[in-house]
Design an enzyme around this catalytic site. Structure first.
Site, PDB file in Angstrom:
ATOM      1  N   ASN A  34      -7.201  -2.508  -5.838  1.00 19.22           N
ATOM      2  CA  ASN A  34      -7.373  -3.956  -5.802  1.00 19.22           C
ATOM      3  C   ASN A  34      -7.113  -4.510  -7.199  1.00 19.22           C
ATOM      4  O   ASN A  34      -7.812  -4.160  -8.148  1.00 19.22           O
ATOM      5  CB  ASN A  34      -8.779  -4.332  -5.345  1.00 19.22           C
TER       6      ASN A  34
ATOM      7  N   GLU B 109      -1.729   7.367   7.823  1.00 25.00           N
ATOM      8  CA  GLU B 109      -2.586   8.077   6.888  1.00 25.00           C
ATOM      9  C   GLU B 109      -3.605   8.920   7.657  1.00 25.00           C
ATOM     10  O   GLU B 109      -4.096   8.514   8.710  1.00 25.00           O
ATOM     11  CB  GLU B 109      -3.314   7.039   6.035  1.00 25.00           C
ATOM     12  N   LYS B 110      -3.908  10.086   7.137  1.00 21.50           N
ATOM     13  CA  LYS B 110      -4.932  10.929   7.736  1.00 21.50           C
ATOM     14  C   LYS B 110      -6.278  10.218   7.664  1.00 21.50           C
ATOM     15  O   LYS B 110      -6.634   9.647   6.629  1.00 21.50           O
ATOM     16  CB  LYS B 110      -5.010  12.266   6.988  1.00 21.50           C
TER      17      LYS B 110
ATOM     18  N   LYS C 192       0.812  -1.212   0.000  1.00 28.46           N
ATOM     19  CA  LYS C 192       0.000   0.000   0.000  1.00 28.46           C
ATOM     20  C   LYS C 192       0.851   1.269   0.000  1.00 28.46           C
ATOM     21  O   LYS C 192       0.462   2.280  -0.589  1.00 28.46           O
ATOM     22  CB  LYS C 192      -0.951  -0.004   1.200  1.00 28.46           C
TER      23      LYS C 192
ATOM     24  N   ARG D 111      -7.742  -7.124  -8.865  1.00 31.87           N
ATOM     25  CA  ARG D 111      -8.568  -8.320  -9.077  1.00 31.87           C
ATOM     26  C   ARG D 111     -10.005  -7.890  -9.350  1.00 31.87           C
ATOM     27  O   ARG D 111     -10.342  -6.710  -9.299  1.00 31.87           O
ATOM     28  CB  ARG D 111      -8.546  -9.188  -7.818  1.00 31.87           C
TER      29      ARG D 111
ATOM     30  N   GLU E 131      -9.709   2.602  -5.270  1.00 32.62           N
ATOM     31  CA  GLU E 131     -10.594   2.960  -4.162  1.00 32.62           C
ATOM     32  C   GLU E 131     -10.211   4.343  -3.630  1.00 32.62           C
ATOM     33  O   GLU E 131      -9.035   4.622  -3.383  1.00 32.62           O
ATOM     34  CB  GLU E 131     -10.514   1.913  -3.057  1.00 32.62           C
TER      35      GLU E 131
END
Length: 457
Positions: free
Chosen positions: A290, A200-201, A116, A292, A275
């Site tokens: 993602n 992360e915020k 990520k 997939r 996303e």
């Protein structure tokens, strides 16, 4: 075109892939665990091979057995579905080494987007807006504290290798950070063998908006209408819809062009989903990609009329996409409810068991059930508790909601407890009707209201 394809998955998605293969006159080979020997997908396949015991590690995550089954049956390709090995770069690379086509992106792309922190860096490089946070992974609590102070609380600690709602902690104030950091590292180490964390915020009042793309080897990229997946509990999606009625056509086109450009620059092929979190001012911030097929790809199929599993197979076989961007326009409105074997009124505890009665109210326009069960099927404790995806597609959102409520009310399942009534409870809420719900709506409104009612009894 492929002549024989192995499905490295189970349940509902295995059924859908088998049906797509049969529509394309391709032989379908299933692999299954000993717990799934009587499952619908096993009976639908042209060939089926037991590859291990009920535990996923012994069967659906057993790369050597799956590759062996594909080789022994003469399969030219493997479709991983979603979950299990669908985003495992090692498995994709193993397929490549064994000259079996992995129906998805290349292993190096899976590796890049599966981390990520690296995915975030790549998105920034290719012009995709990202949520404020750490630059790369954070290994020390002191570094995490410094970053959190800079971007401001609340923050999220997230496993760089995580997914599906695992390896995530919400931190509201500095005093919580150290214990949460160590706990997140430990969970990530156990779940993924990688304890890398990034900060992360946290955008609490945000919408979870995602946009799927599909690209072929000739450079064609098509983005598909956005899905609103904000109705979640513990980071797990409950109801999805497409399109979002809060997003304008111009915003859809702008976001679509951003993800299509990034897809081209990545050299990405086959399908994937970007996303985002959308704040109240309609600013979009990338969360993850993602690599997939998504569970909720069905609502996209309904509002576009495009069959995505078949397109995946065509692209993997080296053919061009069978549609263009103009074919991916929004047509009506679609909803998907995830019907699970769980008890929403007792902590959402899983409720495995044998289904002794089943009635899906099909036979009416715009209603679709994607399921891997029939009467007599057993909902296993070893796997995800989803029984079926209930999808409704109509020309108008309000009409689709009304029909979905009717379908859920008529649906009959005996032998196991389900979230059927809970889904209807959400559909009838004001926040859902107005589409004003966000990622905290179920926890802070639906469940909070129930606690108030329970306390008054």
């Amino acid at each position: 075109m492929f002549k024989k394809v192995l499905i490295a998955n189970r349940g509902e998605i295995a059924v859908q892939i088998i049906r797509a293969l049969h529509d394309m006159d391709i032989t379908a080979v299933a692999v299954y665990s000993s717990a799934d020997k009587d499952s619908l997908f096993v009976s639908l396949a042209d060939e089926a091979i037991c590859i291990g015991g009920p535990q996923p590690s012994d069967s659906y995550l057993n790369m050597a057995e799956i590759i062996s089954a594909a080789s022994l049956t003469g399969c030219e390709a493997i479709h991983p579905g979603y979950g299990f090995l669908s985003e495992n770069e090692e498995f994709a690379a193993l397929c490549e080494q064994c000259h079996i086509k992995f129906i998805g992106p290349d292993s190096d792309i899976i590796s890049l987007m599966g981390d990520k922190a690296n995915a975030r860096d790549a998105m920034k490089k290719y012009g995709v807006p990202v949520i404020p946070g750490s630059e790369g992974v954070v290994n020390q609590v002191s570094d995490a504290k410094q970053i959190a102070d800079e971007i401001g609380y609340p923050v999220l600690l997230k496993s760089a290798a995580g997914g599906g709602g695992k390896g995530i902690r919400e931190i509201d104030e500095p005093s919580q950070l150290e214990a949460a950091f160590l706990a997140t590292q430990q969970e990530a180490r156990i779940s993924y063998g990688d304890d890398s964390i990034y900060v992360e915020k946290l955008l609490r009042d945000a919408k979870h908006i995602e946009m799927q793309v599909i690209a072929d080897n000739s450079g064609h990229v098509v983005y598909l209408p956005e899905r609103d997946c904000s109705l979640q509990r513990s980071h797990q999606k409950v109801i999805e819809e497409s399109p979002s009625i809060l997003i304008s056509e111009s915003e859809r086109k702008e976001l679509g062009n951003i993800v299509a450009t990034a897809t081209s620059k990545l050299g990405y092929t086959n399908t994937g989903t970007y996303e985002f979190l959308m704040d109240n001012d309609h600013h979009f911030y990338f969360m993850e990609m993602n690599t997939r097929l998504q569970v909720e790809h069905t609502v996209t199929e309904e509002v576009t009329g495009l069959e995505l599993i078949k397109a995946q197979i065509l692209v993997a076989a080296g053919e061009d996409l069978p549609f263009t961007q103009a074919d991916a326009a929004v047509k009506g409105h679609a909803l998907e409810c995830r019907l699970n074997a769980e008890d929403p009124y007792h902590g959402f505890a899983p409720r495995p068991g044998k289904i002794n009665h089943l009635y899906f109210p099909v036979g009416t326009m715009g209603v679709r059930f994607d399921s891997g069960i029939i009467a007599g099927s057993f909902i296993s404790p070893y796997y995800d508790s989803m029984i079926a995806k209930v999808i409704v597609h109509m020309n108008d959102r309000d009409v689709a909601i009304t029909k979905m409520k009717r379908v859920l009310s008529e649906l009959e399942i005996g032998g196991v407890t389900t979230n059927q009534d809970f889904l209807n409870e959400i559909l009838q809420s004001d926040g859902f009707k107005e589409a004003s719900y966000n990622t905290n709506y179920i926890e802070q409104v639906i469940l909070a209201d129930r606690r108030v009612l329970d306390g008054a009894k």
